[in-house]
Design an enzyme around this catalytic site. Structure first.
Site, PDB file in Angstrom:
ATOM      1  N   CYS A 114      19.556  24.223  17.637  1.00 29.48           N
ATOM      2  CA  CYS A 114      18.600  23.677  18.618  1.00 29.48           C
ATOM      3  C   CYS A 114      17.358  24.552  18.763  1.00 29.48           C
ATOM      4  O   CYS A 114      16.319  24.082  19.209  1.00 29.48           O
ATOM      5  CB  CYS A 114      19.277  23.500  19.972  1.00 29.48           C
ATOM      6  SG  CYS A 114      20.668  22.372  19.879  1.00 29.48           S
ATOM      7  N   HIS A 260      13.813  22.298  25.072  1.00 31.47           N
ATOM      8  CA  HIS A 260      14.732  21.619  24.162  1.00 31.47           C
ATOM      9  C   HIS A 260      15.526  20.577  24.951  1.00 31.47           C
ATOM     10  O   HIS A 260      15.955  20.830  26.081  1.00 31.47           O
ATOM     11  CB  HIS A 260      15.688  22.636  23.527  1.00 31.47           C
ATOM     12  CG  HIS A 260      16.857  21.989  22.872  1.00 31.47           C
ATOM     13  ND1 HIS A 260      16.707  21.082  21.848  1.00 31.47           N
ATOM     14  CD2 HIS A 260      18.196  22.063  23.123  1.00 31.47           C
ATOM     15  CE1 HIS A 260      17.902  20.639  21.493  1.00 31.47           C
ATOM     16  NE2 HIS A 260      18.816  21.221  22.247  1.00 31.47           N
ATOM     17  N   ASN A 290      20.010  14.122  22.218  1.00 36.68           N
ATOM     18  CA  ASN A 290      19.706  15.461  21.705  1.00 36.68           C
ATOM     19  C   ASN A 290      19.494  15.371  20.193  1.00 36.68           C
ATOM     20  O   ASN A 290      20.444  15.148  19.449  1.00 36.68           O
ATOM     21  CB  ASN A 290      20.878  16.388  22.045  1.00 36.68           C
ATOM     22  CG  ASN A 290      20.679  17.820  21.577  1.00 36.68           C
ATOM     23  OD1 ASN A 290      19.762  18.115  20.822  1.00 36.68           O
ATOM     24  ND2 ASN A 290      21.549  18.703  22.029  1.00 36.68           N
TER      25      ASN A 290
END
Ligand code: ACO
Length: 333
Positions: A114, A260, A290
């Site tokens: 990520c 993020h 995500n």
């Protein structure tokens, strides 16, 4: 000394929308559970038969290069961030390079999950600062859907992720105080087991003998969600403060925070801890889930399209993910 600045941003998300209601039909979950815990309403899945992580990245890259007014033949290097590489090897960077007909320029793959986009930005920024390259194409792309177990057994992870890609063109310039001001990278491998897919991996027998049932936990993502949550809400604001202190700036100087997109509740807590008003943070997790390394360039590209990136504004980027890895960057447009 040269500095680097972003001159073009693009993104691509697959057309196929998978809503929480769609997931209700294939696993024991509810739209309410998913929205309440994560903020996600829908995500995009890329049909396997239509391509790959590299193909999505190329679509985003073409938009970024067009917006930057840069031709593929002008690019000096590629930096490609993903955890869902098309092949075990080689990395997706070279696949994208070939698709873009970029000759023999280097393609560097970044595996920081990520935090991948900010790590990639940092690597590209150093190449430009050193004078080695003038124009770098950064791509961040993820095909998460193929690794998810979309049955009730895998619902803990299955509802969280989506597919998509973002790209930016980074160019050398010599204006002080503009462009990428600094990047700050961290990792702590003591937490490697907390969020991971183990196979295929060297040293894993399952790489060579893939029995689906006995290796279930090796080939599907595993996570201690609460431990990830606690660390994310600590590390993400902390690394923003580190970046601000490094540049003698304060939270009040931030015009836009791009966190993020792991979970809307994480973003809300980061916003609260930094005491930022709603108009200074941008989230899109409700539409895409995500998308790991791709979340930050997708956010940036959407803001670009909405005309919400103005010269002189200060953007803060922050990410946290598997590794653990975490990172921040400050950008003065
Ligand atoms: N639908 C319905 N019920 C579910 C689902 C689902 N999709 N998934 C899990 N449950 C159930 C569990 O089985 C459990 O049931 P039980 O109490 O009968 O055992 C119950 O819901 C609670 O499960 P928990 O895992 O404890 O739920 P939690 O409140 O921790 O929420 C979540 C899970 C949303 C993942 C949370 O831990 C979280 O936000 N963690 C942050 C991590 C994250 O967002 N990771 C994304 C990737 S990492 C990154 O990008 C940084």
């Amino acid at each position: 000394m040269f500095h680097s600045k972003i001159t073009g941003v693009g993104h691509y998300v697959p057309e196929k929308i998978v809503t929480n209601k769609d997931l209700e039909k294939i696993m024991d979950t509810t739209d309410e559970w998913i929205q309440e815990r994560t903020g996600i309403k829908e995500r995009r899945f890329h049909p396997v038969e239509e391509g790959s992580t590299a193909k999505m990245a190329v679509k985003a890259a073409n938009i970024a290069m067009e917006r930057a007014g840069v031709k593929p033949e002008e690019i000096d290097a590629i930096v490609f961030a993903t955890l869902s590489s098309d092949y075990y090897f080689p990395g997706s960077g070279v696949l994208a390079q070939a698709m873009l007909n970029m000759g023999t320029i280097p393609a560097i793959d970044i595996r920081a999950q990520c935090s991948g986009f900010i790590y990639a930005l940092s690597v590209a920024d150093q190449f430009i600062k050193s004078g080695m390259y003038k124009k770098i194409l950064l791509m961040a792309s993820e095909t998460q859907s193929i690794a998810l177990d979309l049955t009730t057994r895998g619902r803990g992870m299955g509802v969280l992720f989506g597919d998509g890609a973002g790209a930016v063109v980074l160019e050398a310039h010599n204006e002080e105080g503009k462009g990428i001001l600094s990047t700050h990278l961290h990792s702590d491998g003591n937490f490697a087991e907390v969020l991971r897919i183990k196979s295929p991996g060297s040293g894993r027998a399952t790489t060579f003998y893939p029995g689906i049932e006995e290796n279930y936990e090796e080939i599907h993502p595993q996570m201690d969600g609460q431990l990830v949550f606690k660390n994310a809400v600590t590390r993400m604001p902390e690394v923003v403060i580190e970046a601000l202190n490094h540049n003698n700036l304060t939270v009040a100087d931030i015009d836009m925070l791009l966190p993020h997109q792991a979970n809307y509740r994480i973003s809300q807590m980061v916003q609260r801890l930094l005491k930022l008003p709603d108009e200074k943070i941008y989230n899109n997790i409700e539409r895409f889930g995500n998308t790991t390394a791709a979340t930050i360039p997708i956010l940036m590209s959407e803001l670009w399209e909405q005309g919400r990136i103005k010269e002189g504004q200060l953007f803060a980027l922050t990410a946290f993910g598997s590794g653990f890895t975490w990172a921040s960057a400050l950008i003065r447009w």
